[in-house]
Design an enzyme around this catalytic site. Structure first.
Site, PDB file in Angstrom:
ATOM      1  N   SER A  32       0.856  -1.188   0.000  1.00  0.00           N
ATOM      2  CA  SER A  32       0.000   0.000   0.000  1.00  0.00           C
ATOM      3  C   SER A  32       0.894   1.241   0.000  1.00  0.00           C
ATOM      4  O   SER A  32       1.710   1.410  -0.904  1.00  0.00           O
ATOM      5  CB  SER A  32      -0.953  -0.030   1.204  1.00  0.00           C
ATOM      6  N   THR A  33       0.790   2.083   1.022  1.00  0.00           N
ATOM      7  CA  THR A  33       1.557   3.323   1.067  1.00  0.00           C
ATOM      8  C   THR A  33       3.058   3.038   0.991  1.00  0.00           C
ATOM      9  O   THR A  33       3.591   2.279   1.784  1.00  0.00           O
ATOM     10  CB  THR A  33       1.248   4.088   2.365  1.00  0.00           C
ATOM     11  N   HIS A  78      -2.689  -1.317  -3.173  1.00  0.00           N
ATOM     12  CA  HIS A  78      -3.827  -0.424  -2.962  1.00  0.00           C
ATOM     13  C   HIS A  78      -3.649   0.804  -3.851  1.00  0.00           C
ATOM     14  O   HIS A  78      -2.774   1.643  -3.603  1.00  0.00           O
ATOM     15  CB  HIS A  78      -3.911   0.033  -1.501  1.00  0.00           C
ATOM     16  N   MET A 104      -0.388   1.090   5.004  1.00  0.00           N
ATOM     17  CA  MET A 104      -1.239   1.371   6.155  1.00  0.00           C
ATOM     18  C   MET A 104      -2.213   0.221   6.393  1.00  0.00           C
ATOM     19  O   MET A 104      -2.548  -0.524   5.492  1.00  0.00           O
ATOM     20  CB  MET A 104      -2.032   2.661   5.916  1.00  0.00           C
ATOM     21  N   ASP A 129      -4.290  -5.027   6.058  1.00  0.00           N
ATOM     22  CA  ASP A 129      -4.655  -5.889   4.939  1.00  0.00           C
ATOM     23  C   ASP A 129      -3.509  -6.855   4.633  1.00  0.00           C
ATOM     24  O   ASP A 129      -2.343  -6.473   4.610  1.00  0.00           O
ATOM     25  CB  ASP A 129      -4.959  -5.022   3.706  1.00  0.00           C
TER      26      ASP A 129
END
Length: 389
Positions: free
Chosen positions: A205-206, A233, A326, A329
């Site tokens: 993600s991030t 993401h 973040m 998940d």
């Protein structure tokens, strides 16, 4: 005057633990909307609302924000031009690029990441798009909170010197030193699975785009012989461009996955923005299944559906890698993979932009290794060659 400074804010009006945010956007509507959202949060505060990148560059040292939400398209000085100048004046500034969801802006956002931006966020085409605006609101606040918290920790670790005026005040008795904090025990590690993996699944993600491009350059021998499936993401259009970047970095075919295509070695399959990617059995083959269901862990695409579905195909011959991001998940899907006999590797905290997803997996005790980013690729190659230690 093109600048809207928070003139009513005095130094004592902002709590030391609040994240200081500078909003830079030429739209007064967007600036107002973002500022209201931020000021409604107890742990963050807008310290400046500016119209152009030039305003931000000229005032960043005086304003001293922790986080800047920086629009891409602005008069006088656009976001991509302002970015390196802002970071030159404040090296530890967290910059979140904001742009409408076009291919051009997505390309610029990727360039911004390579220039030092911490993250990006797509803005809705219209603030009247209820669902899109709600998603933008949620994602922006979460990014500011997680990325800004890291900036605040750095600030607390290196506090500024007390003003000279304070030295004339009566000195308080020195505090009794507190006993040193006991270091937290490192997360437990599991043994790697007994079976050499036959497929690699990755969640991020991030900070993920940069991490992914680094990782795929190191795992060429694995890509050549085994399928690699990735959920990052990311919204539509951005995933299209990420796939192109992954193809260039790995020098192997990489593309957004297509519903119904057969999964083969030698290719990187990326979950397309806005769709969950799963794998299902098709005779003796694995087949891509794209799912337009609701978000999972507030994400779409989400990592857990990929991880869990892969077990039905490869059982214990599966390796999962959870990179920076973040939230949590990938942790539940990782648990399922471990229960089936597979293995999980997490990126370590020091090299993660945000140690949310990999931290959740590590703290759940499901990881066989927690490694710096530059050590993950070599370890993956080793495991696919049949070496478990």
């Amino acid at each position: 005057m093109s600048t809207a400074l928070m003139s009513s804010v005095t130094p004592g009006a902002i709590r030391q633990d609040e994240i200081r945010v500078m909003v830079v956007d030429d739209s007064v509507v967007i600036r107002g909307m973002i500022s209201r959202w931020i000021d409604a949060e107890p742990d963050m505060k807008v310290v400046a609302s500016l119209r152009t990148g030039l305003d931000a560059v000229n005032q960043v040292e005086r304003i001293n924000p922790d986080v800047a939400v920086l629009d891409i398209e602005m008069p006088e000085l656009d976001g991509i031009s302002a970015l390196p100048q802002l970071l030159a004046k404040k090296r530890d500034l967290i910059v979140i690029m904001a742009s409408t969801l076009t291919r051009r802006n997505a390309e610029i956002s990727f360039k911004a990441l390579s220039l030092g931006a911490s993250d990006y966020i797509p803005k809705p085409e219209s603030t009247r798009e209820g669902t899109a605006a709600d998603g933008f609101h949620h994602d922006l606040i979460q990014k500011i909170r997680h990325l800004g918290a890291r900036a605040r920790r750095r600030s607390v670790a290196s506090p500024p010197l007390a003003p000279t005026l304070e030295r004339t005040q009566p000195q308080a008795k020195p505090a009794v030193p507190a006993p040193p904090a006991t270091a937290a025990a490192p997360p437990a590690r599991r043994q790697f699975g007994l079976t050499a993996p036959r497929a690699l699944v990755i969640g991020s993600s991030t900070g993920g785009p940069q991490a992914l491009m680094s990782l795929v350059t190191d795992i060429g021998p694995v890509i050549d012989r085994f399928p690699v499936l990735i959920t990052q993401h990311m919204p539509p259009t951005f995933t299209t461009i990420l796939a192109e970047h992954l193809a260039r970095s790995s020098r192997r075919p990489a593309a957004e996955a297509v519903h119904g295509e057969i999964v083969k070695p030698g290719r990187i399959y990326l979950a397309p923005g806005g769709r969950h990617m799963k794998v299902v059995r098709h005779g003796t083959d694995a087949e891509i299944a794209l799912d337009d269901g609701p978000p999972v862990n507030f994400c779409k695409p989400a990592v857990d559906p990929l991880f869990t579905s892969a077990i039905d195909i490869w059982h214990g011959a599966l390796l999962a890698v959870i990179l920076t991001g973040m939230g949590s998940d990938g942790m539940r899907g990782g648990k399922d993979i471990v229960a089936a006999g597979g293995s999980v590797i997490a990126q370590d905290e020091a090299t993660s932009v945000v140690w949310g997803m990999p931290g959740a997996a590590a703290n759940a005790g499901i990881c066989a290794a927690i490694l710096p980013l530059n050590q993950i690729g070599p370890k993956v190659v080793q495991l696919f060659s049949g070496v478990r230690s």
